[in-house]
Scaffold this motif. Sequence first.
Motif, PDB file in Angstrom:
ATOM      1  N   SER A  59      -1.487   2.569   2.718  1.00  0.00           N
ATOM      2  CA  SER A  59      -0.315   2.192   3.657  1.00  0.00           C
ATOM      3  C   SER A  59      -0.566   3.912   3.609  1.00  0.00           C
ATOM      4  CB  SER A  59       1.360   2.053   2.779  1.00  0.00           C
ATOM      5  OG  SER A  59       0.955   0.558   2.791  1.00  0.00           O
ATOM      6  N   LEU A  71       6.740   3.758  -3.794  1.00  0.00           N
ATOM      7  CA  LEU A  71       6.208   2.733  -2.315  1.00  0.00           C
ATOM      8  C   LEU A  71       7.464   2.573  -1.494  1.00  0.00           C
ATOM      9  CD1 LEU A  71       4.142   0.084  -4.327  1.00  0.00           C
ATOM     10  CD2 LEU A  71       3.576   1.777  -3.374  1.00  0.00           C
ATOM     11  N   ARG A 123       7.071  -2.807   1.749  1.00  0.00           N
ATOM     12  CA  ARG A 123       6.286  -2.946   2.562  1.00  0.00           C
ATOM     13  C   ARG A 123       4.597  -1.998   2.096  1.00  0.00           C
ATOM     14  NH1 ARG A 123       8.187  -7.597   1.984  1.00  0.00           N
ATOM     15  NH2 ARG A 123      10.248  -8.668   3.654  1.00  0.00           N
ATOM     16  N   GLU A 133       1.770  -3.869  -4.292  1.00  0.00           N
ATOM     17  CA  GLU A 133       2.763  -3.811  -3.319  1.00  0.00           C
ATOM     18  C   GLU A 133       3.696  -4.044  -3.343  1.00  0.00           C
ATOM     19  OE1 GLU A 133       1.656  -7.048  -0.705  1.00  0.00           O
ATOM     20  OE2 GLU A 133       1.785  -8.205  -2.547  1.00  0.00           O
ATOM     21  N   ARG A 188      -4.150  -5.804  -4.713  1.00  0.00           N
ATOM     22  CA  ARG A 188      -3.489  -5.217  -4.470  1.00  0.00           C
ATOM     23  C   ARG A 188      -2.005  -5.450  -4.705  1.00  0.00           C
ATOM     24  NH1 ARG A 188      -2.257  -6.305   1.868  1.00  0.00           N
ATOM     25  NH2 ARG A 188       0.528  -6.390   2.005  1.00  0.00           N
ATOM     26  N   HIS A 213       2.387  -0.116   0.420  1.00  0.00           N
ATOM     27  CA  HIS A 213       0.612  -1.029  -0.802  1.00  0.00           C
ATOM     28  C   HIS A 213      -0.070  -0.150  -0.732  1.00  0.00           C
ATOM     29  CE1 HIS A 213      -1.526  -1.652   3.350  1.00  0.00           C
ATOM     30  NE2 HIS A 213      -1.974  -1.767   1.862  1.00  0.00           N
TER      31      HIS A 213
END
Length: 520
Positions: free
Chosen positions: A118, A147, A150, A78, A76, A152
């Motif tokens: 996201s 990004l 928050r 992020e 992940r 990801h």
Amino acid sequence: MNGVPWESVIAVLGLAVPVTAALWEFFLAGRKRLGYRVQMDTTVRDSSTSGPETRVFQRMQWDGRTLADPSVVLLRIENVGWSPIVEGDYVAPATDPVGVSIAFPGRRVVGMAVTERSRNVPRSFFTPDRPGFAATDGVVRLPKVILNRRAHYKVLAVLDREEGFTEPEFPDPEVSAGVVGGVRGGTVKRTEYYPFASRPVRWLLAALVLVSVAQSAATFARGEDPVAAPLDCAEGTLHLSGSTAFRPVLELAAAQYTETCPDARIPLSDDSFRGSVPGLDTLAAAGEKAGPGGSGGLGDRLAFSDGPKSDGRPELLPRPVALSLFTLVVSEDAGVRDLSLRQVRDIYAGEITNWKQVKGRDLPIRLVSRHPGSGTRAALEARVLGGRPLPAVTTNDCRSLDAGRPGRCEVGGTPSLLDTVASTPGALGHSEVGSATGHEGVRLVRIDGYPATLEGADQGAYPFWETEIAYTYGEPPADSIAAGFLRYLAAEVGKDVIRSKGHRPCAELDKPLVCRPSGP
């Protein structure tokens, strides 16, 4: 020399603790920060011990050859800071499209895919022809993805053991990336999941709780009464009018507001909610009767409309409040649960008059509509029927609709419409979703296969929605009950009320300033 009173010490601590927490979170630990988590790293050897059915993983192949010792890794990537990361923030040169590189010592990359992202991370970053998105020389390379805070995305990689690597366990993946101006030089960091908050923040919160307890103890020790009402409480009587579809929201919000603010009164009656246009008429009449005043606007009246007002009333000022969702409803015996947009338009144009023409039962279609001035009806005409008006009324009393042929009648409010559709064989009507859901005797109709959901409306797939707008007559005084109630609806408690009745607050949409869903 007298010592400093302990109440003053508590007050200073009460100010210092949140300031320290804010400085830490927003300035020290809250700059640009790129992180990653290894959410899965497993080999087929580990999986195959679970039972014989899992041995299918041992037959994984690539380029016609069975993999010797395959493994699967899920990472992940992020943005764990408070600032967005844009393409220019990555430390790689501007000519290099690669933003993040992931190496797997002892393993080669067989294949990879982005399995999750996201909502605000476009799919176009991960297309096969995207520069910087590739798996070569045993390394996964990812582009300079933008990004927001928050945001990801997740990368799934299938790997195989390299020839000559004899260690029983594989080293952890090596992630290389960095952002300019980030925490600790901007180097990508392996992050951990904190279900509540990071350890420093937890210490600060604990200290803040202790300070609050001490301040409360000091208040009770002095025998002082706490403040009973919040800042936005205003005294007086507020008159609401307008949309029947939005009335459930206003009833609940008014009850909670008056419970919190004991000097406020918000009486509600059926006569106040007769539709969007009658509500605007009531507001305009009250403003004209009051005449010009020193404040320039009424502070005791609000009107709520499903959609914007018509031209010619410049004194009525709009405040978008929520996205309201509507639906077509049919009686249970119609035998229809899904209609295309073309079929809906043909029904209201009189070209489809029996439910069997759209694979329903052999029943004539009886249209039950709201009176002119209804915002729900205006939304139906504008957004579903393409601007076409409803057909002519065939009877003024819905109970006298001819059972043997199609027709149309009109009713005053949403509850009356739903009751009429439920009791009229072959009836078709329109309603706000929250009121229609669970109403006995009616069924909600999908349009082009899409149910009435806020997500469908926000993405442009579901057409039957409208903006719920609060109107004031002129600019109400800042300390008036009208201004206070509008601020209450825009606050978190008011947003909870709006969401609980199936609407979405304007501030939560992609384009909150105009309160319109994104998409075409």
